[in-house]
Scaffold this motif. Structure first.
Motif, short mmCIF file in Angstrom:
data_model
loop_
_atom_site.label_atom_id
_atom_site.label_comp_id
_atom_site.label_asym_id
_atom_site.label_seq_id
_atom_site.Cartn_x
_atom_site.Cartn_y
_atom_site.Cartn_z
N LEU A 274 5.39 -1.05 2.31
CA LEU A 274 5.72 0.00 1.34
C LEU A 274 7.01 -0.37 0.62
N ILE A 275 7.03 -0.13 -0.68
CA ILE A 275 8.30 -0.20 -1.43
C ILE A 275 8.77 1.26 -1.53
N SER B 43 3.82 5.82 -8.01
CA SER B 43 3.77 4.40 -7.64
C SER B 43 4.55 3.62 -8.67
N LEU B 44 4.73 2.33 -8.39
CA LEU B 44 5.37 1.44 -9.36
C LEU B 44 4.30 0.69 -10.13
N LEU C 197 2.23 -2.37 -11.30
CA LEU C 197 1.80 -3.50 -10.47
C LEU C 197 2.70 -4.74 -10.61
N MET D 263 -1.75 -7.64 -3.63
CA MET D 263 -1.45 -6.47 -4.45
C MET D 263 -2.75 -5.80 -4.89
N GLY D 264 -2.69 -4.47 -5.02
CA GLY D 264 -3.91 -3.71 -5.36
C GLY D 264 -4.11 -3.51 -6.85
N ASN D 265 -5.31 -3.07 -7.18
CA ASN D 265 -5.70 -2.75 -8.56
C ASN D 265 -4.81 -1.65 -9.14
N GLU D 266 -4.57 -1.71 -10.45
CA GLU D 266 -3.66 -0.78 -11.12
C GLU D 266 -4.01 0.69 -10.88
N GLN E 140 -6.73 1.86 -8.59
CA GLN E 140 -7.30 2.22 -7.28
C GLN E 140 -6.56 1.65 -6.09
N GLY E 141 -5.58 0.80 -6.31
CA GLY E 141 -4.92 0.15 -5.18
C GLY E 141 -5.87 -0.86 -4.53
N LEU E 142 -5.61 -1.21 -3.26
CA LEU E 142 -6.46 -2.20 -2.55
C LEU E 142 -7.78 -1.55 -2.13
N ALA F 198 6.09 -4.09 -8.99
CA ALA F 198 5.97 -4.10 -7.52
C ALA F 198 5.85 -5.55 -7.02
N HIS G 261 0.85 -1.19 0.00
CA HIS G 261 0.00 0.00 0.00
C HIS G 261 0.88 1.24 0.00
N LEU G 262 0.45 2.24 -0.76
CA LEU G 262 1.27 3.45 -0.86
C LEU G 262 1.29 4.25 0.44
N MET H 117 10.23 4.78 -2.46
CA MET H 117 10.55 5.37 -3.78
C MET H 117 11.26 6.70 -3.53
C1 LIG Z 1 -0.08 1.15 -9.81
S1 LIG Z 1 -0.25 0.78 -8.12
C2 LIG Z 1 -1.79 1.56 -7.70
C3 LIG Z 1 -1.72 3.00 -7.58
C4 LIG Z 1 -3.01 3.58 -7.05
N1 LIG Z 1 -3.19 4.88 -7.62
C5 LIG Z 1 -3.00 3.66 -5.52
O1 LIG Z 1 -3.28 4.73 -5.02
O2 LIG Z 1 -2.79 2.66 -4.85
C6 LIG Z 1 -0.78 -0.90 -8.12
C7 LIG Z 1 -0.39 -1.65 -6.92
O3 LIG Z 1 1.01 -1.90 -6.91
C8 LIG Z 1 1.50 -1.91 -5.58
N2 LIG Z 1 2.46 -0.82 -5.45
C9 LIG Z 1 2.96 -0.04 -6.44
N3 LIG Z 1 3.89 0.77 -5.98
C10 LIG Z 1 4.01 0.53 -4.65
C11 LIG Z 1 4.84 1.05 -3.61
N4 LIG Z 1 5.74 2.00 -3.83
N5 LIG Z 1 4.70 0.54 -2.36
C12 LIG Z 1 3.80 -0.42 -2.11
N6 LIG Z 1 3.00 -0.95 -3.06
C13 LIG Z 1 3.10 -0.49 -4.31
C14 LIG Z 1 0.29 -1.77 -4.69
O4 LIG Z 1 -0.22 -3.03 -4.39
C15 LIG Z 1 -0.68 -1.01 -5.58
O5 LIG Z 1 -2.00 -1.18 -5.17
#
Ligand SMILES: C[S@@+](CC[C@H](N)C(=O)[O-])C[C@H]1O[C@@H](n2cnc3c(N)ncnc32)[C@H](O)[C@@H]1O
Length: 276
Positions: A243-244, A252-253, A255, A223-226, A228-230, A258, A203-204, A246
């Motif tokens: 958290l990963i 974000s990264l 999906l 892992m969350g949706n591209e 909307q996240g989880l 990540a 989760h971000l 950055m």
């Molecule tokens: C493209 S991201 C989703 C971005 C979305 N706008 C949000 O607010 O969560 C897709 C998924 O990748 C994972 N993810 C991507 N970058 C991450 C990070 N820096 N830390 C933790 N999870 C990350 C999370 O599971 C996230 O839900």
């Protein structure tokens, strides 16, 4: 020569207007895959992977000239011995079936197979994907899951179809080696609890660095949706949120990237724990 039911080793299908071609082309639509329980995949390696994993190969479609000998001929013999049908087709038919200008010389038609939702989290390292939408991401994650020896992938909620040509193609054959289960949120969480698996969400807004987490099995990386996240309910149900970190300006990264990073951390830790 009759196109269907030629006596001998295979059926010949030369014309793209043959009804068999229409029937097989329809498998590029989810509705038809759902109705028939069948799906398509391209390439000899993919068919070999399917055979290796014990999937039912219902049809093997190949250019007539490639079928007579070599690896395609051997694979065709194996498919036939297991009760599959061999279709010897023209280049035009292959082109029509694969939607590509330079089609692969082999296409397989496979019977769908899924793990039961109750198996989710039952031992080892599982990956849960909340409402994944992009089949390319899904195929890439399947390939990574295979590489780290994951026990399975749970598709949670309304996801893209794992049996689409794009997802199967992007998995590069790993599709057949990683059990896949479909579940709604309730069934996913129930299975995780019943199997004693901890859920590590990403989760971000998390503060815990993924490199410091405990990945001991049974565990599910969620892992969350591209876009909307989880969902809030899934994020609340996680045992930990990771958290990963950055450094730059990225929000974000991707999906699949990540998932790869955290999966390899889990793999590195289990390899360390196993003394490998
Ligand atoms: C493209 S991201 C989703 C971005 C979305 N706008 C949000 O607010 O969560 C897709 C998924 O990748 C994972 N993810 C991507 N970058 C991450 C990070 N820096 N830390 C933790 N999870 C990350 C999370 O599971 C996230 O839900």
């Amino acid at each position: 020569m009759s196109e269907r039911g030629t006596p001998g080793a295979f059926h010949r299908v030369d014309s793209p207007a043959n009804p068999i071609v229409k029937e097989l082309r329809a498998l590029s639509m989810k509705k038809e895959r759902d109705r028939t329980g069948r799906f398509l995949g391209e390439g000899l390696k993919l068919v070999r992977d399917a055979l290796l994993a014990g999937f039912v190969v219902e049809d093997l479609i190949a250019s007539a000239d490639s079928l007579s000998e070599g690896p395609v001929g051997e694979t065709a013999a194996e498919v036939k011995a297991r009760g599959g049908r061999i279709l010897a087709v023209s280049h035009k038919v292959l082109e029509k079936l694969s939607h590509r200008e330079n089609p692969q010389t082999v296409i397989g038609v496979f019977r769908k197979r899924l793990a039961k939702p109750e198996e989710i989290g039952g031992g080892g390292f599982w990956i849960g994907l909340d409402r994944i939408r992009d089949p390319g991401n899904l195929g890439t994650i399947l390939r990574t899951a295979d590489a780290v020896g994951a026990a399975g992938i749970a598709l949670v909620g309304e996801c893209c179809d794992p049996f689409s040509l794009e997802a199967v193609r992007a998995s590069m054959g790993s599709f057949f080696h990683v059990p896949l289960a479909l579940a709604d949120e309730t069934a996913f969480l129930a299975a995780a609890r019943a199997n004693g698996a901890r859920i590590l969400g990403t989760h971000l807004s998390a503060t815990q660095d993924f490199r410091g987490a405990d990945y001991s099995a049974p565990v599910i990386l969620l892992m969350g949706n591209e876009r909307q996240g989880l969902t809030e309910s899934l994020a609340r149900a996680c045992d930990e949120l990771l958290l990963i970190p950055m450094r730059g300006k990225a929000d974000s990264l991707n999906l699949a990237i990540a998932t790869g990073l955290v999966s390899y951390e889990a793999y590195r830790r289990s390899a360390v724990a196993d003394g490998k």
